[in-house]
Design a protein around this motif. Structure first.
Motif, PDB file in Angstrom:
ATOM      1  N   LYS A  42       2.074   7.570  -4.441  1.00  0.00           N
ATOM      2  CA  LYS A  42       1.609   6.440  -5.798  1.00  0.00           C
ATOM      3  C   LYS A  42       2.554   6.866  -6.994  1.00  0.00           C
ATOM      4  O   LYS A  42       2.114   7.995  -7.623  1.00  0.00           O
ATOM      5  CB  LYS A  42       0.285   6.952  -5.370  1.00  0.00           C
ATOM      6  CG  LYS A  42      -0.750   5.714  -4.187  1.00  0.00           C
ATOM      7  CD  LYS A  42      -2.232   5.793  -4.665  1.00  0.00           C
ATOM      8  CE  LYS A  42      -2.495   4.518  -3.121  1.00  0.00           C
ATOM      9  NZ  LYS A  42      -4.015   5.128  -3.580  1.00  0.00           N
TER      10      LYS A  42
ATOM     11  N   THR B 190       0.647  -1.181   0.070  1.00  0.00           N
ATOM     12  CA  THR B 190      -0.048   0.279  -0.336  1.00  0.00           C
ATOM     13  C   THR B 190       0.595   1.150  -0.771  1.00  0.00           C
ATOM     14  O   THR B 190       2.384   1.120   1.122  1.00  0.00           O
ATOM     15  CB  THR B 190      -1.041   0.469   1.384  1.00  0.00           C
ATOM     16  OG1 THR B 190      -0.419   0.015   2.694  1.00  0.00           O
ATOM     17  CG2 THR B 190      -1.773  -0.789   1.728  1.00  0.00           C
ATOM     18  N   TYR B 191      -0.061   2.216  -0.640  1.00  0.00           N
ATOM     19  CA  TYR B 191       1.147   3.667  -0.710  1.00  0.00           C
ATOM     20  C   TYR B 191       0.056   4.711  -0.202  1.00  0.00           C
ATOM     21  O   TYR B 191      -1.215   4.949  -0.490  1.00  0.00           O
ATOM     22  CB  TYR B 191       1.590   3.929  -2.429  1.00  0.00           C
ATOM     23  CG  TYR B 191       2.898   3.158  -2.753  1.00  0.00           C
ATOM     24  CD1 TYR B 191       2.293   1.624  -3.221  1.00  0.00           C
ATOM     25  CD2 TYR B 191       3.681   3.381  -2.352  1.00  0.00           C
ATOM     26  CE1 TYR B 191       2.962   0.865  -4.052  1.00  0.00           C
ATOM     27  CE2 TYR B 191       4.704   2.295  -3.056  1.00  0.00           C
ATOM     28  CZ  TYR B 191       4.231   1.285  -4.332  1.00  0.00           C
ATOM     29  OH  TYR B 191       5.540   0.604  -4.493  1.00  0.00           O
TER      30      TYR B 191
ATOM     31  N   ASP C  10      -1.007   8.285  -0.933  1.00  0.00           N
ATOM     32  CA  ASP C  10      -1.822   8.964  -2.113  1.00  0.00           C
ATOM     33  C   ASP C  10      -0.430  10.275  -2.887  1.00  0.00           C
ATOM     34  O   ASP C  10      -0.289   9.885  -3.913  1.00  0.00           O
ATOM     35  CB  ASP C  10      -2.922   9.588  -2.018  1.00  0.00           C
ATOM     36  CG  ASP C  10      -4.373   8.720  -1.740  1.00  0.00           C
ATOM     37  OD1 ASP C  10      -4.838   8.956  -1.820  1.00  0.00           O
ATOM     38  OD2 ASP C  10      -4.325   7.459  -1.709  1.00  0.00           O
ATOM     39  N   SER C  11       0.231  10.649  -1.830  1.00  0.00           N
ATOM     40  CA  SER C  11       1.118  12.036  -2.332  1.00  0.00           C
ATOM     41  C   SER C  11       1.985  10.789  -3.205  1.00  0.00           C
ATOM     42  O   SER C  11       2.773  11.960  -3.716  1.00  0.00           O
ATOM     43  CB  SER C  11       1.332  12.475  -0.829  1.00  0.00           C
ATOM     44  OG  SER C  11       2.311  11.420  -0.342  1.00  0.00           O
TER      45      SER C  11
END
Length: 125
Positions: A64, A58-59, A61-62
């Motif tokens: 990705k 998982t990442y 959003d900033s």
């Protein structure tokens, strides 16, 4: 007990790349949820990316599309490939590890038992 040692930080211009590494001391490293966090001056520590023992990722959003987390279990090492760096990525980057709980980027820092000492990343415009 797990010891984590980060390396690979440095100073780059915007648009540049860096690869961070986090070497773990424990041979059972492969069973741990591993995460990257960062803390910018005057800001709270925030999750950047996680990778679980099954390889799920998982990442935030900033990051990705720009950052890639990976792990090499044979080398007990976690990586964070950072491309397209921006000045707002400037922070101290930490790796963290734990064996219990859900492994995702929203997991709080207090849910990780083991931490590295941090490595500075500075991105200039």
């Amino acid at each position: 007990q797990v010891q984590l040692v980060e390396s690979g930080g440095g100073s780059v211009q915007a648009g540049g790349s860096l690869r961070l590494s986090c070497a773990a001391s424990r041979y059972t490293y492969s069973t741990y949820c591993m995460g990257w966090f960062r803390q910018a001056p005057g800001k709270e520590r925030e999750g950047v990316a996680t990778i679980d023992s099954d390889g799920s990722i998982t990442y935030a959003d900033s990051v990705k599309g720009r950052f890639t987390i990976s792990r090499d279990n044979a080398k007990n090492t976690l990586y964070l490939q950072m491309n397209g760096l921006k000045p707002e990525d400037t922070a101290i980057y930490y790796c963290a590890a734990d064996r219990v709980g859900m492994c995702w980027v929203g997991r709080g820092e207090d849910e990780y038992v083991y931490w590295g000492q941090g490595t500075q990343v500075t991105v200039s415009s």
